[in-house]
Design a protein around this motif. Sequence first.
Motif, short mmCIF file in Angstrom:
data_model
loop_
_atom_site.label_atom_id
_atom_site.label_comp_id
_atom_site.label_asym_id
_atom_site.label_seq_id
_atom_site.Cartn_x
_atom_site.Cartn_y
_atom_site.Cartn_z
N SER A 76 4.03 0.29 -7.75
CA SER A 76 2.80 0.32 -6.95
C SER A 76 1.70 -0.52 -7.59
CB SER A 76 2.33 1.77 -6.76
OG SER A 76 2.11 2.38 -8.02
N VAL A 77 1.72 -0.65 -8.91
CA VAL A 77 0.73 -1.52 -9.58
C VAL A 77 0.93 -2.95 -9.12
CG1 VAL A 77 -0.11 -2.35 -11.79
CG2 VAL A 77 0.60 0.03 -11.54
N GLY A 78 2.20 -3.38 -9.11
CA GLY A 78 2.48 -4.75 -8.68
C GLY A 78 2.08 -4.98 -7.24
N GLN A 79 2.31 -3.96 -6.39
CA GLN A 79 1.93 -4.11 -4.98
C GLN A 79 0.42 -4.24 -4.83
OE1 GLN A 79 3.57 -0.85 -2.79
NE2 GLN A 79 5.71 -1.46 -3.16
N VAL A 125 -3.23 0.89 -2.69
CA VAL A 125 -1.82 1.28 -2.50
C VAL A 125 -1.67 2.74 -2.95
CG1 VAL A 125 0.55 0.92 -3.24
CG2 VAL A 125 -0.92 -1.05 -2.77
N VAL A 126 -0.94 3.52 -2.15
CA VAL A 126 -0.61 4.89 -2.53
C VAL A 126 0.86 4.89 -3.00
CG1 VAL A 126 -0.40 7.28 -1.76
CG2 VAL A 126 -2.23 5.82 -0.87
N GLY A 127 1.09 5.38 -4.22
CA GLY A 127 2.44 5.37 -4.79
C GLY A 127 3.28 6.54 -4.31
N VAL A 128 4.51 6.58 -4.81
CA VAL A 128 5.44 7.66 -4.47
C VAL A 128 5.22 8.83 -5.40
CG1 VAL A 128 7.17 6.05 -3.56
CG2 VAL A 128 7.25 6.74 -5.96
N VAL A 129 5.75 9.97 -5.02
CA VAL A 129 5.61 11.18 -5.83
C VAL A 129 6.48 11.05 -7.08
CG1 VAL A 129 6.00 13.66 -5.89
CG2 VAL A 129 5.09 12.59 -3.83
#
Length: 804
Positions: free
Chosen positions: A195-198, A206-210
């Motif tokens: 998610s950092v790269g996105q 960007v919201v990351g995954v759990v």
Amino acid sequence: MACLRRRLPAARKEKEVPNGAMGQGPLRCGAWPAGPSGTMAECGAGSGIRHRKRRSMAPSVPSPVAPAAARQLKWRLFLLAASGLLPLAVMVALALAYLVDERQQATQRSAMALSRALASAVDADLNAAIAALRTLGQSDELRLAEFEAFYRMASRVARQEGWRAMVLMDRQGQVLFRTTRPFGAPDPGPVEPESVGQALALDRPVVGVVTRGSQPGLAFAVRVPVQAGGTYVLTAVLPTDRVLNVLKRQSVPATWVVAVFDQSGGRVARTRPSSSSRASPSLQAMLATGRPEGMGVTTTLEGDQSHTGYTRLAASGWAVAVAIPAAEAIATAVGPALAVLTGLLASLALSAWLGRYFAGNVTQPIDSLKQAAAALGRGERVEHSPLAVAELDEVGAALAAASEQRERFMRELQAGQAEREALLRQVTDALQAAQEAGRVKDEFLAILGHELRNPLAPISMALQLMALKGDEATAPQRRIVERQLAHMTRLVDDLLDLSRITGKRLAMRMEPLRVADLVQRAAEAIRPVLGARTLHTQVHGDVAEAWVSGDEARLAQVFGNLLGNAVKFTGEHGRIALESHRAGDSVEVTVADDGAGMAPEVLQRAFEPFFQARQAQDRSRGGLGLGLAIVRSLVEMHGGSVAAQSDGPECGATVRVRLPLASAPAPREEPGPPPAAPGAGKVLVVDDNRDAADTTAALLAISGYEVHVAYEPDAALALVERHAPQVALLDIGLPGMSGYELARLVRAHPQGARCRLIALTGYGQADDVLMARRSGFDLHLTKPAGADVLLEGVSRLMGGPGPQ
């Protein structure tokens, strides 16, 4: 015969059918004989059907049960009345189905609407976190790169917002600080670098995954690029309980299930706890379509069927799903359905009452018909009188007609039964006659063989004695007699062999045999009768070491018969060929000649017993027509086949015998030299045919044995008493006592206990050989036995080759 016996019980059962079925099934034509009573008896009050009591020809049957017929009519009237309700029932059923379907669709729409509302609430909470991060990103501390001051500010905001942590990273993804660690402490890097790269690549939140980080519990990251051009990435780590609290604030019913899933399908929050971190398989399949929203029927992780709707958050890719139990949707339709069903049941009850009411109007005529049918079943004559109902009048007339038809049927049945019994007696008598004829035939063949062989035996012995004496003056006449004797013996053997083959009594002694040896021996055996004919024998190289499994004597008989036929039907200077070669997994032996040949109609029947082609009146090629029939039977008993071929009369004939190949036997040790001759021995010859006894004794005497002759059993026992013979040759058909009984008496005599017994008889069938063995005989020889065979048997039983 067996077929007739199996059919006979069926015919008897057919006779019983009218008596047992007339009162309960379809009416059949039949009749009863007139009984002694001629009175009329009425069937019930007000009945229009009368029946006369007659003597029944079959057991009576019980009357049909009255309530059953009444219920049947009431049931039909009920159906008639209820059929008017059918359109209403269909409409009600369609309405109920529509109502249930509408309830289900409404439930799905409710789930869809709630998922949209919850998705908006979850999206608002995520947007609030993003807004807070953007505000922090505009602070002077971060703009002036005063990271330690910004660290203290970030820690304070994280505590106020209830976040787990706040992380600051540079454009290369290097962690500058994490609020859960002291400022300046080394950091292992982001938990979820994807998610950092996105966030850096897209330059947007960007919201990351759990994920599961260093702290207990699940969390997810909200990442926002801050400062110009995304100089930094500011991350808020939020616990999943935050999303669960958003769901709980909506006051969802406890029976419903609401769940939030991240973009990878992992569960973020669920109102009903579960050990699984993923959606149920059916919900996964719905989410896998990739649509922004959808609804349908799924099964929850608890196994409950539910109506489900989901909405996907556009910014984060998360999905919010709401599942409402299907039972709740159906429960809302139960009340209206019960009301409609109650109305239908009331209508059906009314129909039943109407059916019962109207059925009472036809009960009395039906009772009359019922009693008439029972009388018909008992064999009583039925007469019809008009009834009140036209349709029932037709039934009554049919019963009366059936009564008349049954009388006719019973008369025909009795006549047919008598005819079948007469036919059965005829067939039984014919079968017994055929069996008796077969028995007489077997006895006749046995007696014929005995009576024919008895005179042949002394003739054969006399010829061999003449040969031993060396009288050359009578040699030409002796050879003529020998040929005719061999011909007569072959005819008798063929006749008896055919009887044994057709009666399946021919015993076979199977052993490995080399084909080349069989061909060579057959050629040697036929050479004495060739005359001026030439015999060409060829064994191809692929057969030189080929073996078959068979009875040597019977295969020799096969090739001997074929070569004998070739000699018989080939001219004085004709040519005969005996060849063998491989044919696949079989060996083929061919006997060909250039003789008389066969017409096509003869070729088709050549292997039939007793068949002979038309011959001249002199029958110079006579015989019984059994040679080829025996050949075919013997070859088939060896698992092979035989076929004949000819281009027509005077074009020669070819017969091909095909036998399956067998494995070569294991090598056996050669037998040692025979023991030395033990010297002269005592031989007893017993035969009521004096010529046969005297010639046999003369042959044995010339061979050096001490011979004693008896023509009757008592004289034989006296000779046993006086001379104690070592070997006794006994005829079987003796006067006053059979050879079997004499053998047992010789064995029981003190002087004959060690005597070896030979049965020399004209009875040569398999049963005769078995009887001889059971009676104590050591050897069984069939007349006329050759001199070499007879002398070899006596010598073997003496213990050596015998004196010369």
